[in-house]
Write an enzyme that holds these catalytic residues in place. Structure first.
Site, PDB file in Angstrom:
ATOM      1  CB  ALA A  37      -0.515   0.107   1.186  1.00  0.00           C
ATOM      2  CD  GLU A  42      12.313  -2.864  -0.848  1.00  0.00           C
ATOM      3  OE1 GLU A  42      11.560  -4.242  -1.648  1.00  0.00           O
ATOM      4  OE2 GLU A  42      11.665  -1.521  -1.332  1.00  0.00           O
ATOM      5  CG  LEU A 101       1.739   2.491   4.707  1.00  0.00           C
ATOM      6  CD1 LEU A 101       1.441   2.762   5.514  1.00  0.00           C
ATOM      7  CD2 LEU A 101       2.370   4.484   4.232  1.00  0.00           C
ATOM      8  N   GLY A 102       6.161   0.659   2.552  1.00  0.00           N
ATOM      9  CA  GLY A 102       7.471   0.394   2.950  1.00  0.00           C
ATOM     10  C   GLY A 102       7.158  -1.305   3.483  1.00  0.00           C
ATOM     11  CB  SER A 103       5.432  -3.652   3.781  1.00  0.00           C
ATOM     12  OG  SER A 103       4.144  -3.936   2.020  1.00  0.00           O
ATOM     13  CB  SER A 104       8.508  -4.839  -0.203  1.00  0.00           C
ATOM     14  OG  SER A 104       8.960  -3.595  -1.038  1.00  0.00           O
ATOM     15  CG  ASP A 157      11.392   2.129  -0.174  1.00  0.00           C
ATOM     16  OD1 ASP A 157      10.869   3.101  -0.194  1.00  0.00           O
ATOM     17  OD2 ASP A 157       9.947   1.573  -0.347  1.00  0.00           O
TER      18      ASP A 157
END
Ligand SMILES: Nc1ncnc2c1ncn2[C@@H]1O[C@H](COP(=O)(O)OP(=O)(O)OP(=O)(O)O)[C@@H](O)[C@H]1O
Ligand SMILES: C[C@@](O)(CCO)CC(=O)[O-]
Ligand SMILES: [Mg+2]
Length: 443
Positions: free
Chosen positions: A183, A235, A185-188, A246
């Site tokens: 979404a 990443e 917000l840098g979850s990955s 990120d």
């Protein structure tokens, strides 16, 4: 070699629940102290966290060598790692309903598939290695679903780190996030930073600084560099062509200026009030980043100046933030910040990463005199709205209500917390600790 040659697949699937709702909806089991089994130097369970991020300005342009300003969020991904007495490597990803385990002997096959020379000078996980990992995990060619990507990323980091630094003991890893996944917000990156920190610690490549009771510790600067480097490799697997911003925020936290791999922490920044809105429109960072590259290749004389302008916006924003932090013409500088947000949102639409859901967010907040832009990769996902120091609580509440009526999630966030950290169980919020214990321990 397929799944049956060493992996036990308990379940793979996509949970329909968003991560942020898990804490409130889930019946938590009674707290139980995690079992203490040998891991690395200490006889303990470790909990690692890495924060998500908000990009203020510079998303997409940063992939093409421009400046980005990004800041860590108070929403985090948590990783629980404990040794496994049962000679297994377990991977539990409750957000996406993945529960797998492998026999270490089977994973040794993977290590032989990893070219050490390539890993020690990593540019990217090459296609042959990826095909080996995919075959090993029984993932069909071309699979791009969340579970497949997350499993491949784990297997790649596990194999490459153990090949490079030393055998990783049998272990039980659980990763759970309070960030919405996919979404913006840098979850990955938070996932990759947690995995890199855990696997590097388990392999002995970095130390395991045991936190005191009720305390949190961090690694030293060289170790953080290594964590960041390996998180970037992860990443690459998830994003294809990440800039590295990120994972840098996930590693170091705080507010950063990121430019062509150079990370500069911003020391002179005011406390910003930011409203985050999740449109809940799903999208893939990899696809969006590839789309911008295509546009740039097709229409360089049109798209390049837009990226240059985004670069100038990031630089101007940095200057304005420093002026606000020094208390200079605060009102006037807030007006400039708002204008920069509006201009950048138009630019992001021009390069093809907007979405009608984000347009609605911008229009709606504008009716309250507030300014919004997408954050992260766009195409849906999250947007940010700047609140002024004097924006009244009733105004914030009214805009939140209207956004929620559209079906969006909306919350005022806290920014600027620390990067990747090791926690003693007693330092964690009770609910989070219980949740991490709740998923079955290594059997
Ligand atoms: N807690 C988690 N458990 C398992 N996989 C995760 C987790 N968090 C992230 N991922 C992986 O990261 C992918 C999402 O990455 P993606 O880059 O598309 O979105 P994002 O990082 O949330 O947003 P952005 O890159 O715009 O900041 C998921 O599909 C999944 O493979
Ligand atoms: C879209 C992008 O700029 C930010 C994603 O959070 C991609 C990247 O920098 O890797
Ligand atoms: Mg991402």
């Amino acid at each position: 070699m397929g799944l049956t040659d060493g992996a036990t697949c308990v379940s793979i699937g996509r949970s329909s629940e968003v991560a942020r709702n898990i804490l409130s909806h889930r019946k938590l089991a009674a707290a139980s102290e995690p079992s203490r089994i040998h891991f690395g130097m200490a006889n303990k369970t470790f909990i690692i966290s890495a924060p998500g991020k908000v990009i203020l300005h510079g998303e997409h342009a940063v992939v093409h060598g421009k400046v980005a300003l990004a800041v860590s969020l108070n929403l985090k991904t948590y990783l629980r790692i404990q040794p496994c007495s049962d000679q297994k490597v377990q991977l539990n990803l409750p957000n996406i309903n993945v529960h797998l385990n492998w026999k270490p002997a089977a994973l040794q096959f993977l290590q032989s598939a990893i070219d050490v020379a390539d890993v020690l000078n990593p540019k990217t996980a090459n296609q042959i290695q990826m095909d080996q990992l995919r075959l090993f995990a029984g993932i069909p060619e071309g699979s791009t679903d969340t579970a497949s990507i997350s499993i491949l990323c784990f297997l790649y980091l596990y194999s490459a780190i153990s090949t490079s630094y030393g055998q990783i003991p049998s272990l039980d890893i659980l990763v759970w996030s309070e960030l919405p996944i996919g979404a913006g917000l840098g979850s990955s990156a938070a996932y990759c930073v947690c995995l890199a920190a855990a696997l590097l610690s388990a392999s002995g490549a970095i130390t395991c600084p045991v936190p005191q009771e009720k305390d949190t510790t961090r690694w030293n600067e060289d170790e953080l560099e290594l964590i960041n480097k390996w998180a970037f490799q992860g990443e690459k697997l998830i994003h294809g062509n990440p800039s590295g911003v990120d994972n840098a925020v996930g590693t170091w936290g705080g507010m950063l200026r990121y430019h062509a791999g150079k990370i500069v922490p911003l020391s002179s920044v005011p406390t910003l009030r930011i409203l985050l809105t999740n449109t809940k429109v799903s999208r893939s960072t990899k696809v969006l980043v590839a789309g911008v590259k295509d546009k740039l290749n097709k229409l360089p004389s049109i798209i390049k100046p837009v990226l240059d302008s985004i670069d100038a916006i990031s630089c101007e924003c940095e200057r304005v933030l420093a002026a606000i932090a020094s208390g200079i013409a605060v009102d006037e500088h807030y007006r400039i910040l708002e204008e920069l947000i509006d201009i950048n949102q138009h630019h992001l639409n021009v390069i093809g990463v907007g979405h009608p859901s984000l347009d609605r967010l911008c229009q709606l907040t504008a009716t309250y005199g507030l300014h919004s832009k997408l954050t992260g990769a766009g195409g849906g996902g999250c947007g940010l709205t700047l609140l002024r120091p004097d924006t009244s609580p009733s105004m914030v509440e009214a805009s939140k209500r209207t956004l929620k009526d559209l079906g969006y999630d909306c919350w005022e966030t806290v920014i600027g917390g620390s990067g990747v950290s090791l926690h003693s169980p007693s330092s964690l919020h009770k609910d989070i600790f219980q949740l991490l214990c709740d998923v079955k321990n290594c059997q």
